[in-house]
Design an enzyme around this catalytic site. Structure first.
Site, PDB file in Angstrom:
ATOM      1  N   ILE A   1       1.534   1.730   5.756  1.00 44.23           N
ATOM      2  CA  ILE A   1       1.717   2.706   4.666  1.00 44.23           C
ATOM      3  C   ILE A   1       3.179   3.075   4.469  1.00 44.23           C
ATOM      4  CG2 ILE A   1       1.434   4.850   6.022  1.00 44.23           C
ATOM      5  CD1 ILE A   1      -0.474   5.782   3.703  1.00 44.23           C
TER       6      ILE A   1
ATOM      7  N   ASP B   1       1.590   8.899  12.052  1.00 43.60           N
ATOM      8  CA  ASP B   1       2.580   9.989  12.108  1.00 43.60           C
ATOM      9  C   ASP B   1       3.897   9.445  12.687  1.00 43.60           C
ATOM     10  OD1 ASP B   1       2.326  13.383  13.531  1.00 43.60           O
ATOM     11  OD2 ASP B   1       3.650  12.546  11.997  1.00 43.60           O
TER      12      ASP B   1
ATOM     13  N   SER C   1      -7.873  10.781  10.496  1.00 43.15           N
ATOM     14  CA  SER C   1      -8.743  11.123  11.638  1.00 43.15           C
ATOM     15  C   SER C   1      -9.467   9.948  12.275  1.00 43.15           C
ATOM     16  CB  SER C   1      -9.776  12.199  11.253  1.00 43.15           C
ATOM     17  OG  SER C   1      -9.169  13.476  11.223  1.00 43.15           O
TER      18      SER C   1
ATOM     19  N   GLY D   1      -8.197   7.428  13.904  1.00 51.26           N
ATOM     20  CA  GLY D   1      -7.494   6.862  15.070  1.00 51.26           C
ATOM     21  C   GLY D   1      -7.631   7.783  16.270  1.00 51.26           C
TER      22      GLY D   1
HETATM   23  N1  APR Z   1      -0.090   2.447   8.162  1.00 46.51           N
HETATM   24  C1  APR Z   1      -1.379   2.697   7.813  1.00 46.51           C
HETATM   25  N2  APR Z   1      -2.324   3.092   8.686  1.00 46.51           N
HETATM   26  C2  APR Z   1      -1.938   3.251   9.977  1.00 46.51           C
HETATM   27  C3  APR Z   1      -0.616   3.021  10.428  1.00 46.51           C
HETATM   28  C4  APR Z   1       0.327   2.598   9.451  1.00 46.51           C
HETATM   29  N3  APR Z   1       1.617   2.350   9.774  1.00 46.51           N
HETATM   30  N4  APR Z   1      -0.552   3.271  11.770  1.00 46.51           N
HETATM   31  C5  APR Z   1      -1.803   3.623  12.145  1.00 46.51           C
HETATM   32  N5  APR Z   1      -2.645   3.615  11.077  1.00 46.51           N
HETATM   33  C6  APR Z   1      -4.071   3.939  11.011  1.00 46.51           C
HETATM   34  C7  APR Z   1      -4.875   3.864  12.275  1.00 46.51           C
HETATM   35  O1  APR Z   1      -5.262   2.535  12.528  1.00 46.51           O
HETATM   36  C8  APR Z   1      -6.051   4.759  11.921  1.00 46.51           C
HETATM   37  O2  APR Z   1      -7.039   4.019  11.231  1.00 46.51           O
HETATM   38  O3  APR Z   1      -4.161   5.295  10.594  1.00 46.51           O
HETATM   39  C9  APR Z   1      -5.460   5.784  10.945  1.00 46.51           C
HETATM   40  C10 APR Z   1      -5.283   7.183  11.522  1.00 46.51           C
HETATM   41  O4  APR Z   1      -4.962   7.073  12.899  1.00 46.51           O
HETATM   42  P1  APR Z   1      -3.897   8.042  13.612  1.00 46.51           P
HETATM   43  O5  APR Z   1      -2.531   7.717  13.145  1.00 46.51           O
HETATM   44  O6  APR Z   1      -4.183   7.982  15.086  1.00 46.51           O
HETATM   45  O7  APR Z   1      -4.244   9.503  13.035  1.00 46.51           O
HETATM   46  P2  APR Z   1      -5.462  10.477  13.385  1.00 46.51           P
HETATM   47  O8  APR Z   1      -6.656   9.747  13.907  1.00 46.51           O
HETATM   48  O9  APR Z   1      -5.597  11.337  12.166  1.00 46.51           O
HETATM   49  O10 APR Z   1      -4.880  11.333  14.609  1.00 46.51           O
HETATM   50  C11 APR Z   1      -3.815  12.221  14.322  1.00 46.51           C
HETATM   51  O11 APR Z   1      -2.485  11.348  16.114  1.00 46.51           O
HETATM   52  O12 APR Z   1      -0.427  10.404  15.790  1.00 46.51           O
HETATM   53  C12 APR Z   1      -1.077  11.568  16.163  1.00 46.51           C
HETATM   54  O13 APR Z   1       0.431  13.314  15.501  1.00 46.51           O
HETATM   55  C13 APR Z   1      -0.799  12.685  15.196  1.00 46.51           C
HETATM   56  O14 APR Z   1      -1.835  14.296  16.614  1.00 46.51           O
HETATM   57  C14 APR Z   1      -2.007  13.554  15.438  1.00 46.51           C
HETATM   58  C15 APR Z   1      -3.121  12.531  15.624  1.00 46.51           C
END
Ligand code: APR
Length: 169
Positions: free
Chosen positions: A11, A34, A121, A123
């Site tokens: 993204i 993030d 959410s 991941g």
């Molecule tokens: N581009 C698109 N999607 C991505 C990318 C990227 N560069 N990196 C990871 N993802 C995907 C993951 O594969 C997952 O399907 O984004 C989705 C969300 O995963 P996470 O980033 O782990 O976010 P989330 O599950 O909402 O957890 C949030 O994780 O990174 C920390 O600070 C953040 O505490 C918060 C938590």
């Protein structure tokens, strides 16, 4: 409202008005998307997040969204949305729905046209994929003012397939 579209990829590379960050309530970065967004946007993004008012260390409660500039990203803006932690946040389906709704309300308030979402959410926060995809598709199929181009950018094949199933409903 045109259908939301699906894309595989990172993204942080998308040249849209806003990309949505799957953030946490402290809004000071993290792992996953993030971490990738902060790395690509540069240190000014963290500075901008620090300026967002905090109450007891919380800048963005679960289900809410905040907007900052995109700095070194191709996207003009970053909308930081905090999704629910599966198994911890009460009413996780409502909170995930709110995270998408508040992101699009912010985009519309700012007159934005194109918004790219990760699968919030799904991941670290552990939300089941099919339920998360259904919520994302249901919210993004509604009308959101100026927003007329919504893309889901999915890094993982299993997440992409869950969103494909949700769009066929
Ligand atoms: N581009 C698109 N999607 C991505 C990318 C990227 N560069 N990196 C990871 N993802 C995907 C993951 O594969 C997952 O399907 O984004 C989705 C969300 O995963 P996470 O980033 O782990 O976010 P989330 O599950 O909402 O957890 C949030 O994780 O990174 C920390 O600070 C953040 O505490 C918060 C938590």
């Amino acid at each position: 409202m045109p259908e939301p579209t699906l894309e595989r990829g990172d993204i942080t590379t998308f040249d849209v008005d806003a990309i949505v960050n799957a953030a946490n309530p402290m809004m000071l970065g993290g792992g996953g998307v993030d971490g990738a967004i902060h790395a690509a946007a540069g240190p000014r993004l963290l500075e901008a997040c620090r300026q967002s008012p905090a109450v007891g260390g919380i800048r963005c409660p679960f289900g809410e969204a905040r907007i900052t500039p995109g700095f070194d990203l191709p996207a003009r803006w970053v909308i930081h949305a905090v999704g629910p932690i599966w198994g911890r946040t009460p009413e996780p389906e409502l909170v995930l729905t709110s995270a998408y709704e508040n992101s699009l309300a912010l985009a519309s308030t700012h007159g934005l046209a194109s918004v790219a979402f990760p699968a919030i959410s799904t991941g670290a926060y552990g939300f089941p994929l099919d339920a998360a995809a259904r919520i994302a598709v249901e919210v993004t199929r509604r009308r959101w003012g100026s927003v007329d181009d919504i893309r889901f950018v999915l890094a993982r094949a299993d997440v992409f397939e869950a969103f494909e199933r949700a769009l066929q409903r």
